[in-house]
Design a protein around this motif. Structure first.
Motif, short mmCIF file in Angstrom:
data_model
loop_
_atom_site.label_atom_id
_atom_site.label_comp_id
_atom_site.label_asym_id
_atom_site.label_seq_id
_atom_site.Cartn_x
_atom_site.Cartn_y
_atom_site.Cartn_z
N ALA A 80 -7.82 1.08 6.78
CA ALA A 80 -9.15 0.61 6.39
C ALA A 80 -9.07 -0.31 5.18
O ALA A 80 -9.74 -1.35 5.11
N LEU A 81 -8.24 0.06 4.20
CA LEU A 81 -8.12 -0.75 2.99
C LEU A 81 -7.48 -2.10 3.28
O LEU A 81 -7.89 -3.14 2.73
N SER A 100 0.83 -1.21 0.00
CA SER A 100 0.00 0.00 0.00
C SER A 100 0.87 1.26 0.00
O SER A 100 0.49 2.28 -0.57
N ILE A 127 -0.89 4.82 -1.24
CA ILE A 127 -2.19 5.01 -0.59
C ILE A 127 -1.97 5.87 0.65
O ILE A 127 -1.07 5.60 1.45
N ALA A 168 -4.12 7.81 5.91
CA ALA A 168 -5.45 7.80 6.54
C ALA A 168 -6.32 6.65 6.03
O ALA A 168 -7.12 6.10 6.77
N GLU A 169 -6.14 6.30 4.75
CA GLU A 169 -6.99 5.25 4.17
C GLU A 169 -6.39 3.86 4.34
O GLU A 169 -7.08 2.85 4.19
N ARG A 170 -5.08 3.84 4.59
CA ARG A 170 -4.34 2.58 4.54
C ARG A 170 -4.93 1.49 5.41
O ARG A 170 -5.24 0.39 4.94
#
Lengths: 332, 261
Positions: free
Chosen positions: A117-118, A105, A110, A113-115
């Motif tokens: 969750a993904l 990631s 990425i 902040a999104e890492r």
């Protein structure tokens, strides 16, 4: 935006130092949101084609566009949109599953902040959550494959290239891998381009199939089309008594019947499509008061199509053995 | 292939990912770290003690074990770096390199990132050696700035060697060949450097070789910073190390394409 996820014209590849063309004028169009299989004997050019389409190596001649990007000149942009799982192994085995996802990631950029969750979503999707902190070298072959696919899907690619995604796995693990791939494509609308040694997978999961041989696409279509192009289907009827001439004539007159042969109480009828022809054949026999004791249908299989177009009989064992040996060496 | 348009945030991002990968690796398995500490420990304890007690080598008044400590440290870091190419051979055999090439990470960043990761592993290794040296009684200059500069030099120098090693991996594509070549490179460099004896005691032809040997500069820098606190040659040393590493980075980035075809 064109309707094609992959659009390849007159593609050639000669590896440096070799005289034989690995690809010898490939022409191929793959529609978006399709699962597309490429079949071919070992050394036919499947992996080379896939490596060109994923921008790892450059073609010698011809054009190749993926998602409307030129693989040659727009490689950098294209690489953000594709997922790829090579045939051998694409995760580090001496770190954990979570760490692999984290590294990939980051490579894909990425945002922090999104890492989390993904990664969490990927782990759940691939049913790896409870093993996320285990070292990959403790995983089974199927789990490793699912992790590799998880790493490829984490960026939600528009197209996924899978080189022999289930090779060497047991039937149950293969099925699980495919369930995950199919559900992802349904959700995301991504295109899948995969190569396989397993004809049954191409038959079951691919919307369209191309057969490649000696660096050329020799046939393309959906599974039924390929099978039908091999030849006609055969219906074998076992009767209580041999067929008389009149009933035979009546059968021959049927629109779907291409040819017919009797052998005692057995009748062999060749038709284009047995599922359409069978009812009218049976009706005709009923009207002649002939009693049917057994019905058997022989359809050409995808293996038959492969044999016809690839020029060699379908043998999965060799290639599978080879890849298994590599994977075993890697996992240790 | 693509034009190299340098994107700093991308460069840093991928380098960071590669460093983190290496950190995860080392933290899961430290055995290699310990095994690779044995040989340098023997150099310090046995060789250092025996040759030191002969008093045959003019060290400018410092104990012989302390004199060779920087060389042993650099040699152990270089060993880690030179065998890093093996990792690339392995990743080529597995599909990891193919996979990395299909990611948005530019190729040259993959090379440089991995080289820096190797440098970090080498740095961790050299910390172990540093500790051993302190235990066997080597008196280091107590100055945190000197210490930090030393660490940076070890990192940069080892990264350069790792890049060199990756270039070698483009030629020697099997493990067996690679292992032999690794040893063949380190020892001649080690013995033709100022690791075990001052340059002035060397015969003229060897001195000439020592001057083009990058190891000489890294060792000289560390000896000045950590042992003698004599920093007169430091800027030349740092310049030489950076020059060496830059050239190696460049060669590795150019050669990298070869390894995947």
């Amino acid at each position: 935006m064109t309707e094609y996820a992959i659009d390849v014209a007159n593609l050639e590849k000669i590896y440096s130092g070799r005289s034989k063309k690995a690809l010898d004028g490939v022409n191929l169009k793959v529609e978006r949101n399709k699962i597309f299989a490429i079949l071919g004997p070992n050394g036919a050019g499947k992996t080379t084609l896939m490596r060109i389409l994923t921008t790892q190596i450059t073609p010698s001649k011809g054009t190749a566009r993926v998602l409307d990007f030129n693989v040659f000149s727009d490689g950098h942009k294209l690489r953000k949109e594709i997922g790829y799982v090579p045939q051998e192994m694409s995760v580090w085995t001496d770190i954990s599953a979570y760490e692999n996802l984290l590294i990939y990631s980051q490579i894909y950029g990425i945002a922090k902040a999104e890492r989390e969750a993904l990664i969490k979503e990927s782990l759940i999707r691939m049913e790896l959550t409870e093993y996320k902190d285990n070292l990959v070298n403790t995983f089974s072959g199927g789990m490793i494959r699912r992790l590799e696919i998880a790493c490829a899907l984490i960026v939600k690619p528009q197209i996924i290239f899978l080189d022999e995604p289930t090779i060497g796995l047991d039937p149950e693990a293969r099925k699980k891998v495919w369930e995950k791939i199919v559900s992802f494509t349904k959700e995301s609308g991504a295109t899948v381009f995969f190569s396989t040694h397993y004809m049954d997978e191409a038959d079951e999961y691919a919307n369209e199939i191309a057969i490649i041989n000696a660096g050329k696409i020799v046939s393309q279509g959906d599974s039924n089309h390929l099978k039908q192009s091999v030849g006609n289907q055969e219906i074998i009827l076992g009767l209580s008594v041999p067929l008389d001439d009149k009933s035979k004539q009546q059968l021959r007159k049927l629109e779907q019947v291409i040819d017919l042969k009797t052998n005692g109480v057995e009748v062999e009828v060749w038709v284009k499509d047995a599922s359409v022809a069978l009812s009218s054949i049976m009706n005709s026999l009923f009207s002649s008061k002939v009693k049917i004791e057994s019905v058997k249908i022989n359809k050409p299989t995808l293996e038959d199509a492969f044999e016809k177009y690839a020029g060699v009989s379908y043998d999965s064992t060799e290639g599978i053995k080879e890849v298994n040996a590599v994977r075993r060496r890697i996992i240790g | 292939m693509d034009a190299i348009d340098f994107d700093l945030s991308e460069f840093l991002r991928v380098c960071y990912a590669m460093l983190e990968l290496e950190y995860f690796r080392v933290s899961h398995d430290r055995t290699e770290l310990y095994i690779r500490a044995v040989q340098p420990a023997l150099w310090l304890v046995l060789f250092g003690f025996i040759i030191g007690s002969l008093r045959a080598i003019p060290t400018g008044g410092i104990p012989y074990t302390a004199f060779i400590a920087p060389g042993v440290l650099i040699q152990s870091a270089t060993t880690v770096a030179i065998f890093y190419g093996l990792m690339i051979v392995w990743e080529r055999e597995s599909g990891i390199l193919k996979r990395l090439l299909s990611t948005p990470a530019p190729r040259y960043v993959i090379v440089i990132g991995r080289a820096l990761a190797a440098g970090m592993r080498a740095l961790i290794q050299s910390l172990v050696i540093f500790l051993i040296a302190a235990i066997v009684g080597v008196k280091f200059v107590i100055n945190p700035i000197n210490f930090l500069i030393s660490l940076v030099i070890v990192l940069i120098f080892s990264a350069g060697f790792a890049a060199f090693s990756m270039s070698l991996a483009t030629v020697f594509k099997t493990r067996e060949k690679f292992v032999g070549i690794g040893q063949l490179i380190i020892f001649p460099l080690f013995f033709s450097s100022n690791a075990l004896y001052p340059l002035t005691t060397m015969p003229a032809f060897l001195q000439m070789f020592a001057y083009i040997n990058p190891m000489t500069y890294a060792i000289d820098a560390l000896r000045g910073l950590l042992i003698t606190n004599n920093l007169t040659g430091l800027s030349t040393d740092i310049f030489a190390v950076i020059l060496f590493t830059s050239i190696m980075f460049y060669i590795a980035a150019v050669r990298f394409k070869k390894i995947v075809e």
